[in-house]
Structures are given as structure tokens and as C-alpha cells.
Design a protein around this motif. Structure first.
Motif, PDB file in Angstrom:
ATOM      1  N   TRP B  42       9.354  12.916  -3.463  1.00 20.65           N
ATOM      2  CA  TRP B  42       8.193  13.326  -4.265  1.00 20.65           C
ATOM      3  C   TRP B  42       6.915  13.245  -3.424  1.00 20.65           C
ATOM      4  CZ3 TRP B  42       7.639  11.593 -10.108  1.00 20.65           C
ATOM      5  CH2 TRP B  42       6.601  12.311 -10.690  1.00 20.65           C
ATOM      6  N   GLY B  43       6.737  12.120  -2.752  1.00 25.27           N
ATOM      7  CA  GLY B  43       5.508  11.906  -1.990  1.00 25.27           C
ATOM      8  C   GLY B  43       5.396  12.813  -0.777  1.00 25.27           C
ATOM      9  N   LEU B  44       6.507  12.970  -0.054  1.00 23.66           N
ATOM     10  CA  LEU B  44       6.420  13.700   1.214  1.00 23.66           C
ATOM     11  C   LEU B  44       6.552  15.208   1.036  1.00 23.66           C
ATOM     12  CD1 LEU B  44       8.416  11.394   3.655  1.00 23.66           C
ATOM     13  CD2 LEU B  44       5.996  11.386   3.094  1.00 23.66           C
ATOM     14  N   PHE B  45       7.200  15.665  -0.025  1.00 23.56           N
ATOM     15  CA  PHE B  45       7.420  17.110  -0.160  1.00 23.56           C
ATOM     16  C   PHE B  45       6.772  17.731  -1.389  1.00 23.56           C
ATOM     17  CE2 PHE B  45      11.000  15.467   2.305  1.00 23.56           C
ATOM     18  CZ  PHE B  45      10.831  16.205   3.463  1.00 23.56           C
ATOM     19  N   ARG B  46       6.826  17.032  -2.532  1.00 21.38           N
ATOM     20  CA  ARG B  46       6.377  17.680  -3.758  1.00 21.38           C
ATOM     21  C   ARG B  46       4.922  17.425  -4.095  1.00 21.38           C
ATOM     22  NH1 ARG B  46       9.005  16.762  -9.362  1.00 21.38           N
ATOM     23  NH2 ARG B  46       6.904  17.341  -9.985  1.00 21.38           N
ATOM     24  N   ALA B  47       4.392  16.256  -3.755  1.00 24.44           N
ATOM     25  CA  ALA B  47       3.013  15.920  -4.122  1.00 24.44           C
ATOM     26  C   ALA B  47       2.050  16.861  -3.392  1.00 24.44           C
ATOM     27  CB  ALA B  47       2.718  14.468  -3.759  1.00 24.44           C
ATOM     28  N   PRO B  48       0.893  17.145  -4.004  1.00 22.14           N
ATOM     29  CA  PRO B  48      -0.046  18.073  -3.376  1.00 22.14           C
ATOM     30  C   PRO B  48      -0.769  17.431  -2.192  1.00 22.14           C
ATOM     31  CG  PRO B  48      -1.011  17.130  -5.347  1.00 22.14           C
ATOM     32  CD  PRO B  48       0.394  16.613  -5.287  1.00 22.14           C
ATOM     33  N   GLN B  53      -8.259  15.046   3.099  1.00 25.35           N
ATOM     34  CA  GLN B  53      -7.385  14.590   4.178  1.00 25.35           C
ATOM     35  C   GLN B  53      -6.277  15.576   4.492  1.00 25.35           C
ATOM     36  OE1 GLN B  53      -5.789  10.658   2.949  1.00 25.35           O
ATOM     37  NE2 GLN B  53      -7.344  10.853   1.382  1.00 25.35           N
ATOM     38  N   GLY B  54      -6.002  16.520   3.578  1.00 25.61           N
ATOM     39  CA  GLY B  54      -4.909  17.449   3.801  1.00 25.61           C
ATOM     40  C   GLY B  54      -3.574  16.742   3.701  1.00 25.61           C
ATOM     41  N   GLU B  55      -2.674  17.079   4.644  1.00 30.52           N
ATOM     42  CA  GLU B  55      -1.306  16.556   4.567  1.00 30.52           C
ATOM     43  C   GLU B  55      -1.224  15.083   4.960  1.00 30.52           C
ATOM     44  OE1 GLU B  55       1.099  18.290   3.311  1.00 30.52           O
ATOM     45  OE2 GLU B  55       0.139  20.267   3.262  1.00 30.52           O
ATOM     46  N   SER B  56      -2.186  14.578   5.697  1.00 32.90           N
ATOM     47  CA  SER B  56      -2.065  13.193   6.171  1.00 32.90           C
ATOM     48  C   SER B  56      -2.155  12.190   5.018  1.00 32.90           C
ATOM     49  CB  SER B  56      -3.093  12.868   7.256  1.00 32.90           C
ATOM     50  OG  SER B  56      -4.386  13.180   6.815  1.00 32.90           O
ATOM     51  N   VAL B  57      -2.529  12.653   3.827  1.00 36.91           N
ATOM     52  CA  VAL B  57      -2.560  11.766   2.658  1.00 36.91           C
ATOM     53  C   VAL B  57      -1.162  11.208   2.375  1.00 36.91           C
ATOM     54  CG1 VAL B  57      -2.114  13.576   0.959  1.00 36.91           C
ATOM     55  CG2 VAL B  57      -3.377  11.544   0.290  1.00 36.91           C
ATOM     56  N   ARG B  58      -0.119  11.907   2.836  1.00 34.40           N
ATOM     57  CA  ARG B  58       1.262  11.474   2.531  1.00 34.40           C
ATOM     58  C   ARG B  58       1.605  10.136   3.154  1.00 34.40           C
ATOM     59  NH1 ARG B  58       3.028  15.885   0.086  1.00 34.40           N
ATOM     60  NH2 ARG B  58       2.104  17.854   0.752  1.00 34.40           N
ATOM     61  N   ILE B  59       0.866   9.740   4.179  1.00 28.96           N
ATOM     62  CA  ILE B  59       1.096   8.419   4.780  1.00 28.96           C
ATOM     63  C   ILE B  59       0.852   7.334   3.739  1.00 28.96           C
ATOM     64  CG2 ILE B  59       0.266   6.827   6.560  1.00 28.96           C
ATOM     65  CD1 ILE B  59      -0.349   9.287   8.280  1.00 28.96           C
ATOM     66  N   MET B  60      -0.043   7.616   2.785  1.00 27.38           N
ATOM     67  CA  MET B  60      -0.368   6.642   1.744  1.00 27.38           C
ATOM     68  C   MET B  60       0.873   6.163   0.994  1.00 27.38           C
ATOM     69  SD  MET B  60      -2.635   7.352  -1.674  1.00 27.38           S
ATOM     70  CE  MET B  60      -1.586   8.632  -2.337  1.00 27.38           C
ATOM     71  N   TYR B  61       1.851   7.065   0.782  1.00 30.68           N
ATOM     72  CA  TYR B  61       3.021   6.684  -0.026  1.00 30.68           C
ATOM     73  C   TYR B  61       3.860   5.606   0.647  1.00 30.68           C
ATOM     74  CZ  TYR B  61       1.536  10.804  -2.465  1.00 30.68           C
ATOM     75  OH  TYR B  61       0.761  11.709  -3.140  1.00 30.68           O
ATOM     76  N   VAL B  62       3.672   5.396   1.939  1.00 31.38           N
ATOM     77  CA  VAL B  62       4.342   4.290   2.617  1.00 31.38           C
ATOM     78  C   VAL B  62       3.343   3.159   2.856  1.00 31.38           C
ATOM     79  CG1 VAL B  62       5.572   3.583   4.698  1.00 31.38           C
ATOM     80  CG2 VAL B  62       6.005   5.829   3.708  1.00 31.38           C
ATOM     81  N   HIS B  63       2.137   3.527   3.266  1.00 33.76           N
ATOM     82  CA  HIS B  63       1.146   2.527   3.672  1.00 33.76           C
ATOM     83  C   HIS B  63       0.739   1.605   2.521  1.00 33.76           C
ATOM     84  CE1 HIS B  63      -2.387   0.804   5.586  1.00 33.76           C
ATOM     85  NE2 HIS B  63      -3.097   1.144   4.533  1.00 33.76           N
ATOM     86  N   VAL B  64       0.373   2.187   1.389  1.00 31.84           N
ATOM     87  CA  VAL B  64      -0.150   1.368   0.293  1.00 31.84           C
ATOM     88  C   VAL B  64       0.921   0.428  -0.286  1.00 31.84           C
ATOM     89  CG1 VAL B  64      -1.219   1.462  -1.983  1.00 31.84           C
ATOM     90  CG2 VAL B  64      -2.033   2.964  -0.185  1.00 31.84           C
ATOM     91  N   PRO B  65       2.141   0.932  -0.599  1.00 35.74           N
ATOM     92  CA  PRO B  65       3.171  -0.017  -1.067  1.00 35.74           C
ATOM     93  C   PRO B  65       3.475  -1.101  -0.037  1.00 35.74           C
ATOM     94  CG  PRO B  65       3.860   2.224  -1.542  1.00 35.74           C
ATOM     95  CD  PRO B  65       2.634   2.326  -0.693  1.00 35.74           C
ATOM     96  N   ALA B  66       3.495  -0.744   1.250  1.00 37.07           N
ATOM     97  CA  ALA B  66       3.783  -1.752   2.284  1.00 37.07           C
ATOM     98  C   ALA B  66       2.681  -2.804   2.310  1.00 37.07           C
ATOM     99  CB  ALA B  66       3.922  -1.087   3.652  1.00 37.07           C
ATOM    100  N   ALA B  67       1.426  -2.372   2.177  1.00 31.61           N
ATOM    101  CA  ALA B  67       0.315  -3.321   2.205  1.00 31.61           C
ATOM    102  C   ALA B  67       0.358  -4.231   0.977  1.00 31.61           C
ATOM    103  CB  ALA B  67      -1.012  -2.568   2.268  1.00 31.61           C
ATOM    104  N   TRP B  68       0.676  -3.652  -0.181  1.00 33.41           N
ATOM    105  CA  TRP B  68       0.810  -4.483  -1.388  1.00 33.41           C
ATOM    106  C   TRP B  68       1.898  -5.538  -1.185  1.00 33.41           C
ATOM    107  CZ3 TRP B  68       0.815   0.112  -5.391  1.00 33.41           C
ATOM    108  CH2 TRP B  68      -0.519   0.450  -5.693  1.00 33.41           C
ATOM    109  N   MET B  69       3.057  -5.084  -0.645  1.00 41.49           N
ATOM    110  CA  MET B  69       4.181  -6.009  -0.450  1.00 41.49           C
ATOM    111  C   MET B  69       3.816  -7.106   0.541  1.00 41.49           C
ATOM    112  SD  MET B  69       6.328  -5.152  -2.530  1.00 41.49           S
ATOM    113  CE  MET B  69       7.633  -6.295  -2.148  1.00 41.49           C
ATOM    114  N   SER B  70       3.051  -6.759   1.585  1.00 38.18           N
ATOM    115  CA  SER B  70       2.711  -7.764   2.595  1.00 38.18           C
ATOM    116  C   SER B  70       1.986  -8.934   1.937  1.00 38.18           C
ATOM    117  CB  SER B  70       1.856  -7.144   3.698  1.00 38.18           C
ATOM    118  OG  SER B  70       0.557  -6.845   3.221  1.00 38.18           O
TER     119      SER B  70
END
Lengths: 148, 249
Positions: B42-48, B53-70
Motif C-alpha cells: 500500500w505504502g510503496l505502490f498504491r499510496a499517492p 516531496q514527490g515519491e520520496s514520501v514513501r520512505i516515511m512508511y518505514v521511517h516513522v514506524p521504525a522511529a516509533w518502535m525505537s
């Protein structure tokens, strides 16, 4: 609770309290140094000396960007709603650099009050939305869509 | 005995913990795999793409959950460590120490993905602002907890020293969280909070799915590591022998 466990619980809480207190005091006293950048208003209040290097952060004022006809040199005004400063930069700007967006420039003031930047970073805000939504917001005159 | 107290005692009992985790671990891994695949797709292919930021916003779907978990894992590690310190429950010490490498991995992931996002967005891989620096300190705290534990020959002494360090390091958590509000930073303030959020729903959903998936990953990974350590430390116990011989526990 067992008296010995109670003692250990108390010890752990005291350690946490002590360390929190010490950290809070340290952070408080270093408050100024923890700031990554100064806004134009801060810089004017503090009367930054000529040649003293610091980071200047704020919004690029709409309509203030002037590019040189030859080369990369660019001039723009940075504002925080209180103060305003003109920045001169000779280099490659980040992709997100736009009028109305946040920037952080590193450099120093020259004698005429011009901020000579050696590096310009774009600051991103916390708004995330698809282009269509930004477009729709801008048509309604909502500030969140003004970046495009 | 109250239910909460009973649960606490059950988790503190190695045979019960081993048996319970043996039952839930396969389900946790399965749910984690399904949600990760769904969230990433969903995050890497379907989300707008984002309007700026354009496409680089997709990094958020890994970065933010990882930061929360840390941060969440650190909090749990310190709480379990403190429980180990106060009640001398070995199972709590084991779970605290098994959390450290997982938390360190999430912290590293948050730092690396953040840096890769920073380059196209801010124009730099790294700056020493309060948010980035305090997150780096968190990584060092995790590594310190691991190192301190390994520095002792006697595992229980090492666990206690490591637990003490993790309790002391708790002060870093509010600093990381509030750094973007207390000071001027290059890092933007939080987009999601109690007062609402500034992420469009089309981008929020995959982010929330990933947030749940990373929590399942932690639970599955933690219990799997805990099981290994429980077996290692109790080679002669009856319940271990039964499990090895009968193949069930």
C-alpha cells in the motif's frame, strides 16, 4: 510488598528522579546551544556581529527570490513574521526550496547587513498530502497548499 | 490474587512463559508477515506521492514506524529491566535483554531511512539538530546496554547493570519526543498527535498498518529470542527435557 523490594523500588525511582533532574538542569542551561538555527527576529535582537557564523531559519518571503542571469547566485528574503533578512547564496539549492517554504541557511552577516550563506537546507513541514488535495486547498485559499 | 498479579507471576515463570510463547509465536509471525506485506504494498505502490516531496514520501512508511518502535522498545526494555531489578525475576531480565538488539535495529533503521530521506528533501544526509542527535544517543544507549551486559562473566550481574543503565537512559525518551517542540530543529514536528494529524487519510492508513506490523514483529522476535534464552539457561529442567523428548510445550 516485601520491605526489601520496596527499598529497591524506591532506589530505582530515586535514581530516575536524580538523573531526570540533572538532565533537566543541563538541558535548561544549554538552552541557547540546543537551537539549531536563529530566526531573523532572534538574530536582530541578539545583534549578531559581522562575520560571526550562525544558521538562519525562516520562511522564504513570497516574491523575494531574485536569480542572477549568469551563474547560480540567488538572493532571497527570509522572514519569521518579526524580522526579515536578505540572504545571498551562490550554490545549488535543494529541490524543496520554494517561496513560502521554510529554509535554514548557514553563513554570516556582512557589513551591509546581507547574510552570505555557504549552505542552504530546505525545511519540510509536518503536512503530508497528495498533489490533488494541495491543489484543492490552494484554490480555497488555505495556507497549507501554498507551497506548490 | 488479582488477575494482573497472577499474569505477572505467570510471565515470571519460565515453563509457563516458554509454553505460552510457543503457542502464540507462530501466529504473531504470520500476522506480522501479512500486515507488513499489505502495508508495504500500500505504502510503496498504491499510496499517492506527496505534493512537495514527490515519491520520496514513501520512505516515511518505514521511517516513522521504525522511529516509533525505537522509543517504545526502549521504554518496555527499561520497565522490564526495572522489574528485574526490583523483584529479581529472571524472565523479566531475559525479556529486557532480548529487546535490546531489536530496539537497536529499529533505531539504526530509523536513522538510515531518515538520512536517505533528508538528502533529497532537506539537501543533506545529516545535521546535528536536537532530534537527530538525541536519536543517535538512543542507538548508543542500546549498544551500551548490550555491551554492559556482555562485559560481566556472571549473566545476572550483567543483567542488573544493563537494567540500571537502561533506567538511567529513560531520560532521553522525552528529549527525543519533545526536541522538535522545545527547540528549533531541521526535523519537522510530529504529524500525528492527540490533537489531530496533518497526514492525508490516503497516506495515513498504510502508515498505521506498518505501525501495527512493526509491533507484531517486535512481539514475535522478542518471544522467539526469549524462548532460545530460556532453553539455554535451563538445560536440566524437567520442562525442557519434556519438550525436547515430547516435541511439545
Amino acid at each position: 510488598m516485601h520491605p526489601q523490594r520496596k527499598k529497591r523500588l524506591l532506589a530505582v525511582l530515586l535514581i530516575l528522579l536524580g538523573v531526570s533532574g540533572a538532565t533537566a538542569l543541563t538541558v535548561w542551561s544549554l538552552q541557547q546551544n540546543m537551537l539549531f538555527f536563529l530566526t531573523p527576529g532572534d538574530a536582530q535582537v541578539q545583534d549578531m556581529p559581522v562575520g560571526q557564523s550562525f544558521r538562519l531559519g525562516g520562511l522564504v518571503e513570497n516574491g523575494s527570490v531574485e536569480r542572477a542571469n549568469d551563474g547560480l547566485a540567488v538572493r532571497f528574503k527570509v522572514t519569521d513574521g518579526v524580522g526579515i533578512m536578505t540572504v545571498q547564496f551562490d550554490g545549488i539549492l535543494p529541490d524543496l526550496f520554494q517561496e513560502g517554504q521554510g529554509v535554514i541557511a548557514r553563513g554570516a552577516l556582512n557589513g551591509e547587513g546581507l547574510f552570505l550563506a555557504t549552505e542552504v537546507l530546505a525545511k519540510h513541514d509536518e503536512n503530508y498530502m497528495p498533489p490533488e488535495v494541495a491543489e484543492a486547498l490552494r484554490e480555497k485559499g488555505h495556507p497549507a497548499g501554498s507551497g506548490t | 490474587m488479582s488477575r494482573l498479579k497472577r499474569l505477572f507471576h505467570q510471565f515470571g515463570s519460565p515453563p509457563w512463559l516458554f509454553q505460552f510463547s510457543g503457542r502464540v509465536v507462530p501466529w504473531l509471525w504470520a500476522a506480522c508477515l501479512i500486515l507488513s506485506a499489505w502495508g508495504l504494498w500500500w505504502g510503496l505502490f498504491r499510496a499517492p506521492p506527496d505534493y512537495l516531496q514527490g515519491e520520496s514520501v514513501r520512505i516515511m512508511y518505514v521511517h516513522v514506524p521504525a522511529a516509533w518502535m525505537s522509543m517504545m522498545i526502549y521504554l518496555l526494555m527499561a520497565l522490564m529491566g526495572a522489574a528485574g531489578l526490583i523483584w529479581h525475576v529472571r524472565a523479566a531480565e531475559i525479556m529486557a535483554l532480548s529487546s535490546a538488539p531489536i530496539g537497536a535495529a529499529f533505531t539504526l533503521l530509523a536513522l538510515i531511512t531518515g538520512s536517505l530521506w533528508g538528502r533529497p528533501t532537506w539537501g543533506t544526509y545529516w545535521v546535528w539538530d536536537a532530534r537527530l542527535t538525541s536519536e543517535l544517543v538512543l542507538l548508543f544507549l542500546y549498544l551500551g546496554v548490550l555491551g554492559l551486559h556482555n562485559a560481566f562473566d556472571e549473566p545476572r550481574k550483567g543483567a542488573r547493570a544493563a537494567a540500571l543503565l537502561s533506567v538511567v537512559g529513560l531520560v532521553n525518551l522525552p528529549i527525543i519526543h519533545y526536541s522538535v517542540n522545545w527547540w528549533n530543529t531541521l526535523h519537522q514536528p510530529a504529524s500525528i498527535g492527540v490533537s489531530g494529524n496533518s497526514i492525508h487519510p490516503s497516506m495515513l492508513w498504510p502508515l498505521l498498518i506498518m505501525a501495527v506490523a512493526t509491533k507484531l514483529f517486535y512481539a514475535a522476535n522478542l518471544l522467539t529470542r526469549t524462548r532460545v534464552r530460556l532453553l539455554e539457561e535451563n538445560p536440566r529442567r524437567r520442562w525442557v527435557r519434556d519438550w525436547v523428548e515430547g516435541g511439545k510445550a
